[in-house]
Scaffold this motif. Structure first.
Motif, mmCIF file in Angstrom:
data_model
loop_
_atom_site.group_PDB
_atom_site.id
_atom_site.type_symbol
_atom_site.label_atom_id
_atom_site.label_comp_id
_atom_site.label_asym_id
_atom_site.label_seq_id
_atom_site.Cartn_x
_atom_site.Cartn_y
_atom_site.Cartn_z
ATOM 1 N N ARG A 1 0.840 -1.207 0.000
ATOM 2 C CA ARG A 1 0.000 0.000 0.000
ATOM 3 C C ARG A 1 0.869 1.249 0.000
ATOM 4 O O ARG A 1 1.851 1.348 0.743
ATOM 5 N N SER B 1 -10.995 9.627 -0.869
ATOM 6 C CA SER B 1 -11.545 8.443 -1.524
ATOM 7 C C SER B 1 -10.429 7.535 -2.014
ATOM 8 O O SER B 1 -9.255 7.903 -1.986
ATOM 9 N N THR B 2 -10.813 6.347 -2.461
ATOM 10 C CA THR B 2 -9.872 5.446 -3.133
ATOM 11 C C THR B 2 -9.960 5.712 -4.628
ATOM 12 O O THR B 2 -11.055 5.704 -5.194
ATOM 13 N N GLN B 3 -8.825 5.966 -5.231
ATOM 14 C CA GLN B 3 -8.780 6.294 -6.649
ATOM 15 C C GLN B 3 -8.099 5.172 -7.431
ATOM 16 O O GLN B 3 -7.081 4.648 -6.986
ATOM 17 N N LYS B 4 -8.670 4.873 -8.581
ATOM 18 C CA LYS B 4 -8.027 3.914 -9.491
ATOM 19 C C LYS B 4 -7.141 4.750 -10.416
ATOM 20 O O LYS B 4 -7.648 5.505 -11.251
ATOM 21 N N GLU C 1 -4.788 0.952 -7.119
ATOM 22 C CA GLU C 1 -5.723 1.718 -6.306
ATOM 23 C C GLU C 1 -4.925 2.468 -5.240
ATOM 24 O O GLU C 1 -3.942 1.932 -4.700
ATOM 25 N N CYS C 2 -5.361 3.682 -4.957
ATOM 26 C CA CYS C 2 -4.576 4.537 -4.067
ATOM 27 C C CYS C 2 -5.535 5.395 -3.234
ATOM 28 O O CYS C 2 -6.463 5.975 -3.778
#
Lengths: 82, 358
Positions: free
Chosen positions: B10, B312-315, B333-334
């Motif tokens: 991560r 948020s989680t971003q692709k 994903e980040c």
């Protein structure tokens, strides 16, 4: 490839009056030729003709007509756009 | 084929650091004249960039970013298992600047540290290496990526000096069994080496005693062939992104943002047009910071995606391409992340004194 259309596209690219660029003109003598307009030329040919120019081949082209024939025909100087 | 799918890793945080001194279009007007300077700014999209003084190195910028990031994440210094420093403007030919940074940051002597000489593709390569190292059992990796290209640009070279800016970044990467996979694709073509090169200053172009061959007085200064770089970009970047999406089994509709290396605005805008990428999916930082070489991807995330990445989680698809030629892309994903800060670093008072004090 229509040579008249190509010259007209170069007029637009270099922001020149219509009819300025002639088929016999040397590319690097076109007013406004620079490293930035060179990239603009590569982009224009890529978009309009789906050909990715090899810069070395462009610099060797003796004239606008010479470059147009390279773009329009099968030539070792160009490649199909990816 | 250099492709990898890596899970259990991560991205935990990013801090960036830029020098306080600003050069902008008014600087360029003074150097090159109004018409040329405005035309360059309009074509490349660059309005300003940050420039170091003669005493500040990339490592100073990365150190400032790392200090901030480690403190905010609450990472004890001796918990960092490895430090990777990616730059083409190191402090010295030797020792590796990462060794110096281990000491300056107060990391454990049990920490592994090494430099990597890559530019535009460096951040993606760094993420790939850090992820692999986590996969072998390490828990925390500190990835420091940056450059000070202004220090190798000729002031009179209007194709490079107004293009490049300086920046250093720190990224924290951690083991996390719940983290989804990251998908990497890399490539290389050394036939392009002469199109973006600092030819002199090391061993290929010097005699046995380090004196430049021939009569040239050339120091370590940058040469760039913009047309060749653009052609390379058109040939390699769209297929690279396509291959990365295929590896990830994502469509472009799944992607929140394609974070491109900020080569120049003309190239980025044309690539977006060619790939039918909407503007909202291609964040930019080139206008404010110029081309900061290896730092552009994390700097763009901080400058243009802080709100999205902190809430948020971003692709993301990160794409680095250029000097070498070298290229790499990662789909991952980040987020959500802590704030992606951009620090301003004042000129270094005495870098030698800092080294002695470390």
């Amino acid at each position: 490839m229509n040579l008249t259309d190509f010259c007209s596209q170069l007029d637009d690219l270099f922001e020149l009056d219509a009819g300025t660029v002639k088929p016999t003109d040397s590319l690097q003598q076109i007013p406004g030729w620079s490293s930035l307009t060179f990239m603009g030329l590569i982009a224009m040919v890529d978009e309009e003709y789906e050909v990715t120019l090899k810069p070395a081949a462009v610099l060797k082209a003796a004239s606008v007509a010479d470059l147009a024939s390279l773009i329009g025909g099968d030539s070792a100087g160009m490649s199909k756009a990816a | 084929m250099a492709q990898a799918t890596i899970s259990g890793v991560r991205l935990a945080g990013i801090t960036c650091a830029v020098p306080s001194a600003i050069e902008d279009t008014s600087t360029d007007i003074g150097l090159y004249g109004e018409e040329e300077a405005l035309k360059f700014s309009e074509t490349t999209g660059i309005k300003s960039r940050r420039i170091v003084d003669s005493q500040t190195c990339t490592s100073d910028l990365c150190q400032a970013a790392a200090e901030d990031l480690l403190d905010r994440l609450g990472w004890e210094r001796d918990s960092v298992d490895a430090l990777i420093f990616i730059t083409q403007t190191p402090d010295y030919l030797l020792p590796a600047t990462s060794c110096c940074l281990q000491s300056r940051l107060g990391l454990s002597t049990k920490c592994a540290a090494f430099d990597i000489n890559l530019g535009c593709s460096g951040y993606v390569y760094g993420m790939w290496l850090a992820s692999q190292m986590i996969g072998t059992g390490l828990k925390r990796v500190l990835l420091l990526v940056g450059d000070t290209p202004s220090r190798v640009c000729r002031p009179e070279d209007r194709s490079t000096r107004p293009l490049f800016g300086d920046a250093g970044t720190a990224t924290a990467i951690t083991a996390d069994p719940s983290a989804g996979p990251s998908y990497f694709v890399m490539g290389t073509d050394g036939e392009g080496k002469n199109n973006l090169i600092v030819k002199h200053g090391l061993f290929r172009e010097s005699d046995r005693f380090g004196t430049a061959r021939g009569n040239t007085a050339e120091g370590p200064l940058l040469f760039m062939d913009g047309a060749e770089i653009f052609t390379f970009t058109l040939q390699e970047v769209p297929p690279l992104i396509k291959q990365t999406l295929k590896l990830a089994n994502w469509s472009m509709d799944d992607v929140n943002a394609v974070v491109m290396h900020q080569a120049n605005g003309f190239i980025l805008n044309y690539l977006a047009k060619r790939m039918k990428l909407p503007a909202e999916k291609m964040p930019l930082s080139i206008g404010e910071f110029g081309n900061t070489s290896s730092a552009t991807i994390p700097l763009t995330m901080a400058a243009a995606m802080n709100t999205a990445l902190t809430t948020s989680t971003q692709k993301l698809v990160m794409v680095g391409f250029g000097v070498g030629y070298s290229w790499g892309s990662v789909a991952m994903e980040c987020g959500p992340l802590p704030e992606l800060k951009i620090l301003t670093v004042e000129p270094s008072t005495n870098s030698l004194t800092q080294e002695q004090a470390a």
